[in-house]
Design an enzyme around this catalytic site. Structure first.
Site, PDB file in Angstrom:
ATOM      1  N   GLY A 201       0.827  -1.204   0.000  1.00 41.47           N
ATOM      2  CA  GLY A 201       0.000   0.000   0.000  1.00 41.47           C
ATOM      3  C   GLY A 201       0.858   1.249   0.000  1.00 41.47           C
ATOM      4  N   SER A 202       0.324   2.310   0.617  1.00 42.74           N
ATOM      5  CA  SER A 202       0.893   3.647   0.456  1.00 42.74           C
ATOM      6  C   SER A 202       2.279   3.839   1.023  1.00 42.74           C
ATOM      7  CB  SER A 202      -0.027   4.664   1.100  1.00 42.74           C
ATOM      8  OG  SER A 202      -1.316   4.512   0.579  1.00 42.74           O
ATOM      9  N   VAL A 203       2.797   2.882   1.805  1.00 41.99           N
ATOM     10  CA  VAL A 203       4.144   3.088   2.322  1.00 41.99           C
ATOM     11  C   VAL A 203       5.164   3.143   1.181  1.00 41.99           C
ATOM     12  CG1 VAL A 203       3.760   2.132   4.628  1.00 41.99           C
ATOM     13  CG2 VAL A 203       4.410   0.618   2.768  1.00 41.99           C
TER      14      VAL A 203
END
Lengths: 589, 92
Positions: free
Chosen positions: A302-304
């Site tokens: 995801g957004s990491v």
């Protein structure tokens, strides 16, 4: 002939004048000589020809070969706290045919000592085998009591048992050994060669009372196993364990993991998974408990991943931190697919894309580059290949070759979908931000001199992205609950839908990866919580508090000077709705 | 001359006898010492085992879970709140 008594000569006694034939005397002589010859021959044979065999036979009456046991090496943390120690124990075994002389009263006594059922014990005696273990790994005290009973056919065998004083706190890191004291999981398996000792043997001469009186030779000297000093800090490990356990309980999550890395040396300071197990009592273990998720579970992050894309964008010079990006009010059509931002914005700067975690912003940046460029970045950061730390079952994650990427896939990969990584990989990749653009190889054991790093970003870009990630935890960012009193922290949230059977489902992996203190980073902390099912599932709400708890305690334990005022924070716990409103939903595929 | 030879032989016999006794006593002494050595070695090994057990016990007693439980329950300690922390800076 006159005979006077003086003149008596016995020579002339008629009795003696037998006149025996000469041959008789010769025969006697011959027989005697033959007898002597036989004796001489025999002694020559024994002494000369047969000597070795007889010597060996004789020696075997009093010479013994003794086993010299070797101990398995100890495992300690970086400060010398013992984490795994082998101590001698005994196994009680029986020769059933000899044990048949044991009276019922004695066997009751034995059963009581060994905490066994008498019928079970008698069944083992009755079994028609030559050898039966009665109980393995009993304490030396108990073994002494059993020996004192002096029962026929009951014997003991010296063995070692591994103890783990910290129990489940370090379970996944250390692993465990089997009943033969051989490593089966974790460090015990990875460093098996170093840890294991080699038993020696020597030949001695014992006297009548069984005491050693002479050392004949050393057949093989014993070699004790070497001790292993881990990079792990037991205090930080415990902090991470406590924080993770609480979070997993509170959010009713399926699982969770935390990794803490030392920024200066690349050492793994803590590694925790939930659920965990007690290595001292492994009677009812499940696969879920045993899984060392940090290494074995590849997940869609995801957004990491967004900060890496931002760094690539800044590095190229095509973007500046303040460059505005049109985020299409929350909808962007690529090919026949649409990607979303749950909280739509018309335009965001590069810094705001990170702060607000905009999928469209990250995708727009990524699409300015060729798939090969992006693939090259992800590969340099270590995604798609295992770290080669030697840990059993390490996953490599999945990074598909660039030539297969369609634009929609490249877009989703910019916010961490369509790619899978392990937590240890992502934690290591964040070292690049913490170390001003340099990556280090990781180490599970203590490192004295920091290894040579590899540059992936320029120092300027790394610092700029770090500043962006600091805005994530400040008011207006997605993870205000990652803030820590006294220290400036930076990081990135991730909330990814899970993939099941090739489809995204409404279950999430919430994560937070960050570093602290921002002014001179010492730690990288990565947290994932798998399927939080209680109300919240955003990384900022679920994983960020774990990060904050670990960072605060760890920096204090390491004696790192605060780089922010020690004023009480305006914690979002006081404003609970803020997170729910501000967190953009990620993973909008 | 004959008397001298006889004396020499007698002396040698005595010396051989003494040497034989010496060998026997040296052997005996060696065995006694070996025995003592084995004994001490056993003791050293047992002490080593004991040391390992004590270290294990120390590790168990100083286990963080246990220390934290004692601190919280018996000593009523808590983690300091932000307002309660004072940082002393070391300025030369």
């Amino acid at each position: 002939m006159t005979r006077s008594p003086k003149a008596v000569t016995f020579n002339h006694t008629p009795l003696l004048q037998l006149g025996l034939p000469q041959w008789r005397a010769r025969l006697v002589l011959l027989v005697l000589l033959a007898g002597m010859g036989t004796l001489a021959g025999r002694s020559l044979y024994l002494q000369g020809v047969h000597n070795e065999f007889l010597q060996a036979k004789g020696e075997s009456r009093y010479a013994r070969v003794l086993e010299v046991p070797a101990t398995r090496g100890r495992i300690s943390d970086r400060n010398g706290n013992l984490l795994a120690v082998s101590t001698p124990v005994y196994s009680i075994w029986a020769i059933p045919s000899d044990a048949s002389q044991i009276t019922p009263g004695q066997s009751r006594q034995l059963a009581q000592l060994l905490e066994m059922d008498v019928t079970d014990l008698n069944a083992r005696f009755a079994a028609g085998r030559d050898f039966a273990f009665l109980k393995r790994q009993v304490s030396p005290e108990l073994a002494g009591k059993v020996a004192a009973l002096g029962l026929p056919g009951i014997h003991q065998q010296n063995e070692f048992r591994r103890f783990y004083p910290s129990g489940e706190v370090m379970a996944h890191m250390l692993g465990f050994t089997g009943v033969e004291d051989r490593g089966q999981e974790g460090i015990e398996l990875t460093y098996e060669r170093m840890l294991t000792g080699q038993a020696g043997s020597r030949r001695v001469i014992k006297d009548r009372r069984g005491q050693v009186v002479e050392d004949v030779e050393s057949i093989r000297p014993p070699r004790d196993g070497d001790d292993v000093t881990l990079a792990m800090d037991a205090r930080i490990q415990y902090l991470a364990y406590t924080a993770l356990r609480e979070a997993v309980q509170q959010h009713n999550a399926k699982a969770g993991s935390v990794v803490v890395l030392d920024v200066q040396t690349g050492e793994v300071l803590a590694l925790v998974n939930a659920p965990t197990f007690n290595p001292n009592n492994r009677a009812h273990l499940t696969g879920a408990q045993l899984r060392n998720r940090v290494f074995t579970d590849a997940f869609e992050p995801g957004s990491v991943m967004k900060p890496f894309v931002a760094a690539m964008a800044l590095e190229s010079g095509k973007f500046q931190a303040a460059t505005p990006i049109d985020t299409h009010s929350g909808h962007l059509v690529i090919g026949n697919r649409t990607i979303h931002d749950t909280h739509p914005y018309r335009t965001l700067t590069v810094a705001e894309v990170i702060q607000k975690s905009s999928n469209i912003g990250a995708a727009r940046m990524a699409l300015e580059f060729t798939p090969e460029q992006m693939w090259g970045l992800y590969t340099r950061l270590g995604f798609g290949s295992p770290l080669q730390l030697g840990f059993p079952g390490e996953a490599s994650g999945n990074l598909r070759p660039a030539r297969d990427w369609r634009p929609i896939e490249q877009a989703t990969m910019s916010y961490g979908h369509g790619i899978s990584v392990t937590l240890i990989q992502i934690a290591r990749a964040y070292l690049a931000f913490a170390r001003d653009g340099e990556l280090l190889p990781l180490s599970l054991t203590r490192v004295d001199a920091p290894p040579q790093g590899v540059r992936v970003f320029s120092p300027r870009v790394a610092r700029e992205v770090r500043a962006m990630m600091e805005t994530v935890v400040n008011p207006g960012g997605t993870a205000t609950r990652a803030r820590v009193t006294g220290y400036r922290v930076a990081g990135k949230t991730g909330t990814a839908n899970k993939v099941e059977g090739g489809r995204y489902v409404n279950r999430y992996v919430s994560s937070f990866v960050g570093l602290a203190p921002v002014s001179n980073p010492r730690l990288v902390v990565a947290v994932t919580i798998d399927e939080p099912s209680a109300e919240q599932h955003f990384g900022g709400a679920v994983a960020a508090p774990v990060f904050a708890q670990v960072v605060e305690g760890s920096l204090r334990a390491l004696g790192v000077a605060p780089d922010a005022p020690l004023a009480p924070l305006q914690l979002t716990a006081l404003v609970p709705t803020e997170n729910g409103r501000r967190d953009p939903v990620e993973g909008g595929l | 001359m004959i008397r001298f030879d006889a004396f020499l032989v007698a002396l040698l016999i005595v010396l051989v006898g003494a040497s034989a006794v010496g060998v026997i006593s040296a052997q005996h002494e060696a065995r006694k010492l070996r025995n003592a050595f084995e004994h001490e070695q056993n003791r050293a090994q047992n002490l080593d085992v004991e040391w390992g057990r004590l270290q294990l016990e120390q590790s168990s007693l100083t286990d963080h879970r246990r220390v934290e439980k004692f601190a919280r329950e018996r000593l009523n300690m808590t983690s300091p709140q932000p307002g309660q922390i004072l940082v002393l800076e070391d300025r030369p």
